[in-house]
Structures are given as structure tokens and as C-alpha cells.
Design a protein around this motif. Sequence first.
Motif, PDB file in Angstrom:
ATOM      1  N   LEU A 104       0.925  -1.091   0.079  1.00 55.76           N
ATOM      2  CA  LEU A 104       0.051  -0.220   0.106  1.00 55.76           C
ATOM      3  C   LEU A 104       0.942   1.303   0.001  1.00 55.76           C
ATOM      4  N   MET A 105       1.856   1.301   0.780  1.00 57.27           N
ATOM      5  CA  MET A 105       2.852   2.655   0.772  1.00 57.27           C
ATOM      6  C   MET A 105       3.290   2.530  -0.482  1.00 57.27           C
ATOM      7  N   GLU A 106       3.902   1.572  -1.227  1.00 56.49           N
ATOM      8  CA  GLU A 106       4.680   1.732  -2.477  1.00 56.49           C
ATOM      9  C   GLU A 106       3.590   2.147  -3.548  1.00 56.49           C
ATOM     10  N   ALA A 107       2.283   1.865  -3.456  1.00 57.86           N
ATOM     11  CA  ALA A 107       1.420   2.384  -4.407  1.00 57.86           C
ATOM     12  C   ALA A 107       1.030   3.778  -4.220  1.00 57.86           C
ATOM     13  N   GLN A 108       1.328   4.354  -2.835  1.00 55.61           N
ATOM     14  CA  GLN A 108       0.946   5.623  -2.456  1.00 55.61           C
ATOM     15  C   GLN A 108       2.163   6.670  -2.440  1.00 55.61           C
ATOM     16  N   SER A 109       3.357   6.059  -2.774  1.00 58.81           N
ATOM     17  CA  SER A 109       4.623   6.750  -2.746  1.00 58.81           C
ATOM     18  C   SER A 109       5.083   7.594  -3.703  1.00 58.81           C
ATOM     19  N   GLU A 110       4.379   7.945  -4.746  1.00 57.51           N
ATOM     20  CA  GLU A 110       4.809   9.003  -5.716  1.00 57.51           C
ATOM     21  C   GLU A 110       5.198  10.185  -5.187  1.00 57.51           C
ATOM     22  N   ASP A 111       6.500  10.491  -5.269  1.00 62.87           N
ATOM     23  CA  ASP A 111       7.044  11.988  -4.796  1.00 62.87           C
ATOM     24  C   ASP A 111       7.102  12.078  -3.426  1.00 62.87           C
ATOM     25  N   LYS A 112       7.098  10.982  -2.855  1.00 59.85           N
ATOM     26  CA  LYS A 112       7.253  11.059  -1.085  1.00 59.85           C
ATOM     27  C   LYS A 112       8.340  10.099  -0.775  1.00 59.85           C
ATOM     28  N   GLU A 113       9.350  10.834  -0.669  1.00 50.48           N
ATOM     29  CA  GLU A 113      10.719  10.049  -0.428  1.00 50.48           C
ATOM     30  C   GLU A 113      10.759   9.461   1.032  1.00 50.48           C
ATOM     31  N   GLN A 114       9.878   9.955   1.754  1.00 50.85           N
ATOM     32  CA  GLN A 114       9.939   9.493   3.324  1.00 50.85           C
ATOM     33  C   GLN A 114       9.071   8.171   3.181  1.00 50.85           C
ATOM     34  N   LEU A 115       8.119   8.402   2.595  1.00 49.15           N
ATOM     35  CA  LEU A 115       7.222   7.159   2.550  1.00 49.15           C
ATOM     36  C   LEU A 115       7.972   5.860   1.852  1.00 49.15           C
ATOM     37  N   VAL A 116       8.562   5.996   0.663  1.00 46.74           N
ATOM     38  CA  VAL A 116       9.557   5.220  -0.131  1.00 46.74           C
ATOM     39  C   VAL A 116      10.617   4.722   1.112  1.00 46.74           C
ATOM     40  N   GLN A 117      11.288   5.575   1.864  1.00 44.88           N
ATOM     41  CA  GLN A 117      12.066   4.836   2.911  1.00 44.88           C
ATOM     42  C   GLN A 117      11.365   4.077   3.817  1.00 44.88           C
ATOM     43  N   ASP A 118      10.363   4.631   4.289  1.00 47.52           N
ATOM     44  CA  ASP A 118       9.656   3.797   5.429  1.00 47.52           C
ATOM     45  C   ASP A 118       9.386   2.442   4.850  1.00 47.52           C
ATOM     46  N   MET A 119       8.807   2.235   3.534  1.00 46.61           N
ATOM     47  CA  MET A 119       8.427   1.245   2.699  1.00 46.61           C
ATOM     48  C   MET A 119       9.582  -0.056   2.740  1.00 46.61           C
ATOM     49  N   VAL A 120      10.725   0.695   2.350  1.00 47.55           N
ATOM     50  CA  VAL A 120      11.891  -0.218   2.343  1.00 47.55           C
ATOM     51  C   VAL A 120      12.075  -0.714   3.467  1.00 47.55           C
ATOM     52  N   GLU A 121      12.190   0.088   4.738  1.00 45.71           N
ATOM     53  CA  GLU A 121      12.235  -0.600   5.929  1.00 45.71           C
ATOM     54  C   GLU A 121      11.344  -1.592   6.392  1.00 45.71           C
ATOM     55  N   LEU A 122      10.009  -1.283   6.228  1.00 44.25           N
ATOM     56  CA  LEU A 122       9.185  -2.335   6.480  1.00 44.25           C
ATOM     57  C   LEU A 122       9.343  -3.576   5.754  1.00 44.25           C
ATOM     58  N   ARG A 123       9.488  -3.439   4.440  1.00 50.36           N
ATOM     59  CA  ARG A 123       9.937  -4.682   3.560  1.00 50.36           C
ATOM     60  C   ARG A 123      11.152  -5.535   4.431  1.00 50.36           C
ATOM     61  N   ASP A 124      11.988  -4.994   4.591  1.00 47.96           N
ATOM     62  CA  ASP A 124      13.251  -5.374   5.221  1.00 47.96           C
ATOM     63  C   ASP A 124      12.795  -6.071   6.732  1.00 47.96           C
ATOM     64  N   ALA A 125      11.635  -5.476   7.230  1.00 45.90           N
ATOM     65  CA  ALA A 125      11.452  -6.028   8.583  1.00 45.90           C
ATOM     66  C   ALA A 125      10.568  -7.640   8.368  1.00 45.90           C
ATOM     67  N   VAL A 126      10.176  -7.753   7.212  1.00 49.85           N
ATOM     68  CA  VAL A 126       9.370  -8.986   6.825  1.00 49.85           C
ATOM     69  C   VAL A 126      10.303 -10.014   6.906  1.00 49.85           C
ATOM     70  N   GLY A 127      10.170 -11.100   7.916  1.00 46.48           N
ATOM     71  CA  GLY A 127      11.193 -12.280   7.865  1.00 46.48           C
ATOM     72  C   GLY A 127      12.377 -12.017   8.845  1.00 46.48           C
ATOM     73  N   LEU A 128      12.432 -10.936   9.280  1.00 46.22           N
ATOM     74  CA  LEU A 128      13.629 -10.648  10.391  1.00 46.22           C
ATOM     75  C   LEU A 128      13.770 -11.691  11.241  1.00 46.22           C
ATOM     76  N   GLU A 129      12.544 -12.126  11.949  1.00 50.75           N
ATOM     77  CA  GLU A 129      12.793 -13.286  12.929  1.00 50.75           C
ATOM     78  C   GLU A 129      13.690 -14.157  12.540  1.00 50.75           C
ATOM     79  N   HIS A 130      13.796 -14.556  11.140  1.00 53.00           N
ATOM     80  CA  HIS A 130      14.481 -15.729  10.663  1.00 53.00           C
ATOM     81  C   HIS A 130      15.955 -15.421  10.432  1.00 53.00           C
TER      82      HIS A 130
END
Length: 135
Positions: A104-130
Motif C-alpha cells: 500500500l505504501m509503495e502504491a501511494q509513494s509517488e514523490d514522497k521520499e520518506q514514504l519510500v524509505q519507510d516502505m523499504v524499512e518495512l519490507r526489510d523487517a518482513v522475515g527478520l525473525e528468521h
Amino acid sequence: MTGRKGDMPSSVSGKDMSMFDHFAEAASNFASKAWFFALCVLLILVWAPSIVFIGKVDTWQLIINTATTIVTFLMVALLQNSQTRANEAVQHKLNAIADGLADLMEAQSEDKEQLVQDMVELRDAVGLEHREGTR
């Protein structure tokens, strides 16, 4: 539920459970009922007057100590298995929520650099426990 790294809840099923996992789940369900507690109380009520037949206090105490120790030891192993699988299922659900939110963040991230950074961090967190070895 068991799963592999990156599995989402839709790809995790009870079919991955081993025979031991099924047994542990059944034992957990069995031990969580009120009548299991009543059965434990009944065991004590049957044991207590058995001193009349056994005679020696040491032997009488050894019987209940051994029985309760064995049951406790086995139940801890079985219940830990069930708890671990429940925790893994919750983690899979959290990963799915994070992945969906990142989409959802990726779809809404046009011209919103902070949202893109937050999306990348969130994707990096998926599977972090492994990756962090907390399993």
C-alpha cells in the motif's frame, strides 16, 4: 503452524505439521480442559489414602513425586511445542500485514521520499525473525 522463511499465512497450512506436532496439539487441547484438572485432583484423592496399602511413607511419597515429575516433564515439552507453533503463526500473520502495508505504501509513494524509505524499512523487517536467528 510451521513454515519456511518468507511464507505468508496463505501458503502455510496444517499439512506441514509432523506427527509430533499433531500429538502436541492434541495434548495441549487435552490439558487445557477443566476436566483434566479434575483428573489431576482425582489422582491426588486416590493417592492420598493409598498410604494404608503401601505402609512406608517414603515409598508412598516417592510414588506421587515420580508420577507428577514425569507428567510435568512431558507436558512442558508438549506445551512448548504448541506454544512455539502458535508464536510462529502470529509472526506469519504480522509478516503478511507488514507486506500488505508495504504494498500500500509503495502504491501511494509517488514523490514522497520518506514514504519510500519507510516502505523499504518495512519490507526489510518482513522475515527478520528468521534472519536474526530468534527461532
